[in-house]
Scaffold this motif. Structure first.
Motif, PDB file in Angstrom:
ATOM      1  N   ILE A 144       0.841  -1.211   0.000  1.00 47.81           N
ATOM      2  CA  ILE A 144       0.000   0.000   0.000  1.00 47.81           C
ATOM      3  C   ILE A 144       0.867   1.248   0.000  1.00 47.81           C
ATOM      4  O   ILE A 144       0.634   2.186  -0.765  1.00 47.81           O
ATOM      5  CB  ILE A 144      -0.949   0.000   1.221  1.00 47.81           C
ATOM      6  CG1 ILE A 144      -2.051  -1.050   1.017  1.00 47.81           C
ATOM      7  CG2 ILE A 144      -1.565   1.371   1.419  1.00 47.81           C
ATOM      8  CD1 ILE A 144      -2.877  -1.297   2.239  1.00 47.81           C
ATOM      9  N   ILE A 186       2.346   1.660  -3.395  1.00 52.62           N
ATOM     10  CA  ILE A 186       1.379   2.164  -4.387  1.00 52.62           C
ATOM     11  C   ILE A 186       1.099   3.646  -4.149  1.00 52.62           C
ATOM     12  O   ILE A 186       1.003   4.434  -5.096  1.00 52.62           O
ATOM     13  CB  ILE A 186       0.071   1.344  -4.343  1.00 52.62           C
ATOM     14  CG1 ILE A 186       0.330  -0.072  -4.854  1.00 52.62           C
ATOM     15  CG2 ILE A 186      -1.006   1.998  -5.199  1.00 52.62           C
ATOM     16  CD1 ILE A 186      -0.839  -1.007  -4.709  1.00 52.62           C
ATOM     17  N   ALA A 187       0.977   4.021  -2.877  1.00 55.87           N
ATOM     18  CA  ALA A 187       0.709   5.424  -2.562  1.00 55.87           C
ATOM     19  C   ALA A 187       1.827   6.316  -3.085  1.00 55.87           C
ATOM     20  O   ALA A 187       1.573   7.342  -3.729  1.00 55.87           O
ATOM     21  CB  ALA A 187       0.561   5.602  -1.049  1.00 55.87           C
ATOM     22  N   CYS A 200       1.633   6.397  -6.919  1.00 56.01           N
ATOM     23  CA  CYS A 200       0.566   7.281  -7.405  1.00 56.01           C
ATOM     24  C   CYS A 200       0.993   8.736  -7.285  1.00 56.01           C
ATOM     25  O   CYS A 200       0.821   9.535  -8.196  1.00 56.01           O
ATOM     26  CB  CYS A 200      -0.723   7.060  -6.610  1.00 56.01           C
ATOM     27  SG  CYS A 200      -1.517   5.505  -6.978  1.00 56.01           S
ATOM     28  N   LYS A 201       1.556   9.047  -6.110  1.00 60.18           N
ATOM     29  CA  LYS A 201       1.976  10.430  -5.875  1.00 60.18           C
ATOM     30  C   LYS A 201       3.074  10.820  -6.854  1.00 60.18           C
ATOM     31  O   LYS A 201       3.067  11.915  -7.413  1.00 60.18           O
ATOM     32  CB  LYS A 201       2.492  10.543  -4.428  1.00 60.18           C
ATOM     33  CG  LYS A 201       2.548  11.963  -3.896  1.00 60.18           C
ATOM     34  CD  LYS A 201       1.159  12.516  -3.667  1.00 60.18           C
ATOM     35  CE  LYS A 201       1.193  14.021  -3.799  1.00 60.18           C
ATOM     36  NZ  LYS A 201      -0.131  14.612  -3.941  1.00 60.18           N
ATOM     37  N   THR A 230       1.772  11.189 -10.567  1.00 59.50           N
ATOM     38  CA  THR A 230       0.921  12.351 -10.823  1.00 59.50           C
ATOM     39  C   THR A 230       1.569  13.632 -10.311  1.00 59.50           C
ATOM     40  O   THR A 230       0.910  14.648 -10.169  1.00 59.50           O
ATOM     41  CB  THR A 230      -0.451  12.171 -10.162  1.00 59.50           C
ATOM     42  OG1 THR A 230      -0.244  11.977  -8.757  1.00 59.50           O
ATOM     43  CG2 THR A 230      -1.189  10.989 -10.723  1.00 59.50           C
ATOM     44  N   PRO A 247     -12.598   3.780 -10.080  1.00 59.73           N
ATOM     45  CA  PRO A 247     -11.520   3.853  -9.084  1.00 59.73           C
ATOM     46  C   PRO A 247     -11.384   2.576  -8.269  1.00 59.73           C
ATOM     47  O   PRO A 247     -10.268   2.141  -7.974  1.00 59.73           O
ATOM     48  CB  PRO A 247     -11.932   5.025  -8.194  1.00 59.73           C
ATOM     49  CG  PRO A 247     -12.823   5.847  -9.038  1.00 59.73           C
ATOM     50  CD  PRO A 247     -13.546   4.888  -9.930  1.00 59.73           C
ATOM     51  N   TYR A 248     -12.515   1.944  -7.914  1.00 58.75           N
ATOM     52  CA  TYR A 248     -12.429   0.706  -7.131  1.00 58.75           C
ATOM     53  C   TYR A 248     -11.764  -0.393  -7.941  1.00 58.75           C
ATOM     54  O   TYR A 248     -10.871  -1.092  -7.449  1.00 58.75           O
ATOM     55  CB  TYR A 248     -13.822   0.253  -6.657  1.00 58.75           C
ATOM     56  CG  TYR A 248     -13.752  -1.064  -5.929  1.00 58.75           C
ATOM     57  CD1 TYR A 248     -13.191  -1.135  -4.653  1.00 58.75           C
ATOM     58  CD2 TYR A 248     -14.194  -2.240  -6.521  1.00 58.75           C
ATOM     59  CE1 TYR A 248     -13.073  -2.347  -3.994  1.00 58.75           C
ATOM     60  CE2 TYR A 248     -14.089  -3.454  -5.867  1.00 58.75           C
ATOM     61  CZ  TYR A 248     -13.524  -3.500  -4.601  1.00 58.75           C
ATOM     62  OH  TYR A 248     -13.404  -4.689  -3.960  1.00 58.75           O
ATOM     63  N   ALA A 291      -8.151   0.346  -8.214  1.00 60.93           N
ATOM     64  CA  ALA A 291      -7.456   0.047  -6.956  1.00 60.93           C
ATOM     65  C   ALA A 291      -7.260  -1.459  -6.808  1.00 60.93           C
ATOM     66  O   ALA A 291      -6.169  -1.930  -6.465  1.00 60.93           O
ATOM     67  CB  ALA A 291      -8.263   0.597  -5.781  1.00 60.93           C
ATOM     68  N   TYR A 319      -3.676  -3.175  -6.767  1.00 61.25           N
ATOM     69  CA  TYR A 319      -3.387  -3.848  -5.493  1.00 61.25           C
ATOM     70  C   TYR A 319      -3.065  -5.312  -5.728  1.00 61.25           C
ATOM     71  O   TYR A 319      -2.022  -5.822  -5.290  1.00 61.25           O
ATOM     72  CB  TYR A 319      -4.610  -3.702  -4.576  1.00 61.25           C
ATOM     73  CG  TYR A 319      -4.384  -4.005  -3.120  1.00 61.25           C
ATOM     74  CD1 TYR A 319      -3.107  -4.048  -2.576  1.00 61.25           C
ATOM     75  CD2 TYR A 319      -5.472  -4.230  -2.270  1.00 61.25           C
ATOM     76  CE1 TYR A 319      -2.920  -4.316  -1.243  1.00 61.25           C
ATOM     77  CE2 TYR A 319      -5.290  -4.495  -0.931  1.00 61.25           C
ATOM     78  CZ  TYR A 319      -4.010  -4.547  -0.415  1.00 61.25           C
ATOM     79  OH  TYR A 319      -3.815  -4.801   0.904  1.00 61.25           O
ATOM     80  N   LEU A 360      -6.510   1.517   0.489  1.00 55.89           N
ATOM     81  CA  LEU A 360      -5.905   1.592  -0.847  1.00 55.89           C
ATOM     82  C   LEU A 360      -6.878   2.200  -1.845  1.00 55.89           C
ATOM     83  O   LEU A 360      -6.485   2.966  -2.727  1.00 55.89           O
ATOM     84  CB  LEU A 360      -5.486   0.208  -1.321  1.00 55.89           C
ATOM     85  CG  LEU A 360      -4.652   0.367  -2.581  1.00 55.89           C
ATOM     86  CD1 LEU A 360      -3.198   0.567  -2.213  1.00 55.89           C
ATOM     87  CD2 LEU A 360      -4.807  -0.776  -3.539  1.00 55.89           C
ATOM     88  N   TYR A 361      -8.184   1.870  -1.691  1.00 55.94           N
ATOM     89  CA  TYR A 361      -9.194   2.433  -2.587  1.00 55.94           C
ATOM     90  C   TYR A 361      -9.145   3.951  -2.530  1.00 55.94           C
ATOM     91  O   TYR A 361      -9.104   4.624  -3.572  1.00 55.94           O
ATOM     92  CB  TYR A 361     -10.571   1.913  -2.197  1.00 55.94           C
ATOM     93  CG  TYR A 361     -11.707   2.656  -2.842  1.00 55.94           C
ATOM     94  CD1 TYR A 361     -11.929   2.564  -4.221  1.00 55.94           C
ATOM     95  CD2 TYR A 361     -12.559   3.451  -2.084  1.00 55.94           C
ATOM     96  CE1 TYR A 361     -12.971   3.241  -4.815  1.00 55.94           C
ATOM     97  CE2 TYR A 361     -13.598   4.138  -2.678  1.00 55.94           C
ATOM     98  CZ  TYR A 361     -13.801   4.028  -4.046  1.00 55.94           C
ATOM     99  OH  TYR A 361     -14.824   4.711  -4.625  1.00 55.94           O
ATOM    100  N   ILE A 389      -6.657   5.808  -1.457  1.00 62.10           N
ATOM    101  CA  ILE A 389      -5.364   6.296  -1.972  1.00 62.10           C
ATOM    102  C   ILE A 389      -5.397   6.384  -3.491  1.00 62.10           C
ATOM    103  O   ILE A 389      -5.065   7.406  -4.083  1.00 62.10           O
ATOM    104  CB  ILE A 389      -4.218   5.363  -1.504  1.00 62.10           C
ATOM    105  CG1 ILE A 389      -3.954   5.563  -0.003  1.00 62.10           C
ATOM    106  CG2 ILE A 389      -2.950   5.634  -2.308  1.00 62.10           C
ATOM    107  CD1 ILE A 389      -2.958   4.590   0.579  1.00 62.10           C
ATOM    108  N   VAL A 390      -5.843   5.273  -4.125  1.00 67.18           N
ATOM    109  CA  VAL A 390      -5.843   5.251  -5.592  1.00 67.18           C
ATOM    110  C   VAL A 390      -6.813   6.288  -6.144  1.00 67.18           C
ATOM    111  O   VAL A 390      -6.525   6.970  -7.118  1.00 67.18           O
ATOM    112  CB  VAL A 390      -6.189   3.827  -6.095  1.00 67.18           C
ATOM    113  CG1 VAL A 390      -6.467   3.842  -7.586  1.00 67.18           C
ATOM    114  CG2 VAL A 390      -5.043   2.883  -5.800  1.00 67.18           C
ATOM    115  N   LEU A 392      -5.248   9.914  -5.167  1.00 68.35           N
ATOM    116  CA  LEU A 392      -3.915  10.235  -5.679  1.00 68.35           C
ATOM    117  C   LEU A 392      -3.741   9.926  -7.150  1.00 68.35           C
ATOM    118  O   LEU A 392      -2.873  10.503  -7.794  1.00 68.35           O
ATOM    119  CB  LEU A 392      -2.843   9.493  -4.872  1.00 68.35           C
ATOM    120  CG  LEU A 392      -2.673   9.923  -3.418  1.00 68.35           C
ATOM    121  CD1 LEU A 392      -1.482   9.208  -2.802  1.00 68.35           C
ATOM    122  CD2 LEU A 392      -2.507  11.426  -3.300  1.00 68.35           C
TER     123      LEU A 392
END
Lengths: 239, 167
Positions: A29, A32-33, A36-37, A40, A78-79, A82, A86, B26-27, B29-30, B33
């Motif tokens: 997690i 991934i965070a 993503c950061k 973008t 988005p789900y 994710a 994930y 995580l949902y 976050i994604v 972000l």
């Protein structure tokens, strides 16, 4: 073959065991965070470098959701995104030596139960409680037990498919490592020096070939299948 | 206990709960972000492209309109120019005719005057000639007749001679 280790226990409710799976999930997690950061970071109107990657990923998932579920269900994108990122990253974490969280049934079962809950919730929401219950009697009331079983079996089949593929990869890889170690001892066994004779020389390189399938291909494929099934089931429940 | 391992295939409620928690985290976050900024960027870009295309279309339409207008203006200008030339020609025509007429008038006046002058001169010359002729006639007559005529005869004879001259 062993399951995930318990790393530590949270000392409430008589001790909540925190397994390797959970800790590795946290690592994934955080990764991934950051990803993503990073992707973008300082986006511009004219895309460049890493921004192209981020846009490509989002566009791919948006396209997939639009194609599979329809334009009116874009709120699920988005789900699904994710879930895909994930799942793929969890499975791929085996590449850096972590025990993949998806090789634990609890992880995949958790996700499958979320899909199951989404299906039931959306079905009730769009058909009403009566319409939802009526769905179990179609096409004839005789089918009622069949319908219930087929509905209840979904999370089990989904979770075991994902878990099985990744876990089998780990199992086969560890079996291979064992076999290669044994073979190496046979080849190098004649050397009197015990240090040299126990070098598992065959473990070098060969497992990488299998890893291409079990780690890279299977990881992405299972993530894709899981997302695809989730999309199809939820879309069917709404329509 | 820490250090222990779970069974290979097992369902552990705490693990499930933590998995759900992780999935929810995580949902978000994604979503926050990755999807939100990227979708926003894509939307912005789409809007900008749409705006650019719209602007271009508007500009083109305006250009077309202007072109039409200019064409019309040009045609009008041509017409006006033609008209101006035409009126100028007409005016010039009128003016030249006037000038010619004036010239002709003046010329005819001059001619008339000259004629009158000539006539006067002719008459005065005639008068003079008349006088001279009559004197000559008288002289001739005196010589011929060798006698004085009466004044009346004199006059009558002169008249006769002049009349004959006139014819």
């Amino acid at each position: 073959m062993e399951g995930p280790k318990i790393i530590f226990e949270i000392p409430i409710f008589g001790g909540i065991p925190v397994t390797e799976t959970i800790v590795n999930s946290w690592i994934v997690i955080v990764f991934i965070a950051f990803l993503c950061k990073f992707l973008t970071w300082k986006m511009q109107k004219v895309p460049k470098g890493k921004q192209v990657l981020a846009e490509k990923l989002v566009l791919m998932i948006n396209g997939l959701v639009e194609q599979t579920m329809g334009k009116d269900k874009m709120r699920f994108a988005p789900y699904i995104g994710a879930l895909f990122v994930y799942s793929a990253t969890c499975s791929l974490s085996s590449l850096v030596g972590l025990r993949p969280p998806t090789a634990d049934l609890n992880t995949t079962l958790g996700w499958a139960l979320v899909t199951f809950a989404m299906v039931q919730y959306n079905s009730i929401r769009s058909h009403g409680i009566l319409g939802y219950l009526k769905g179990f009697l179609s096409p004839t009331p005789v089918m009622l037990p069949m319908n219930i079983v087929s509905e209840a079996v979904n999370p089990i089949s989904m979770s075991f498919r994902h878990f099985g593929n990744i876990a089998a990869g780990t199992v086969i890889t560890s079996l291979l490592y064992g076999a290669l170690a044994a073979a190496s001892t046979v080849i190098l066994g004649w050397i009197p020096n015990t240090f040299i004779s126990t070098i598992p020389i065959l473990q070098l390189g060969l497992p990488a070939l299998l890893s291409i399938y079990f780690d890279l291909f299977s990881s992405c494929l299972q993530a894709f299948i899981f997302c695809m099934l989730t999309m199809v089931f939820v879309a069917n429940a709404i329509d | 206990m820490p250090g222990e391992t779970m069974p290979f295939v097992s369902v552990d409620v705490w693990s499930l709960i933590m998995t759900w928690g992780n999935l929810i985290i995580l949902y978000f976050i994604v979503k926050k972000l990755l999807f939100k900024p990227v979708n926003k960027m894509l939307q912005d870009r789409e809007n900008e492209i749409q705006k650019t295309i719209d602007d271009a279309n508007t500009s083109r339409d305006e250009a077309h309109k202007l072109e039409e207008e200019y064409k019309k203006h040009l045609e009008n200008a041509k017409e006006e120019a033609g008209e101006i030339v035409k009126t100028a020609q007409q005016k010039a025509q009128v003016r030249s005719e006037e000038i010619i007429r004036n010239a002709q008038q003046q010329a005819s006046m001059i001619m008339k005057k000259a004629d009158e002058q000539i006539e006067k001169e002719r008459i005065s010359a005639l008068e003079q000639t008349k006088g001279e002729i009559s004197e000559i006639a008288v002289m001739i007559a005196e010589k011929v007749v060798k006698k004085d005529l009466t004044n009346d005869d004199h006059e009558r004879m002169i008249e006769e001679i002049i009349d004959n001259l006139d014819k």
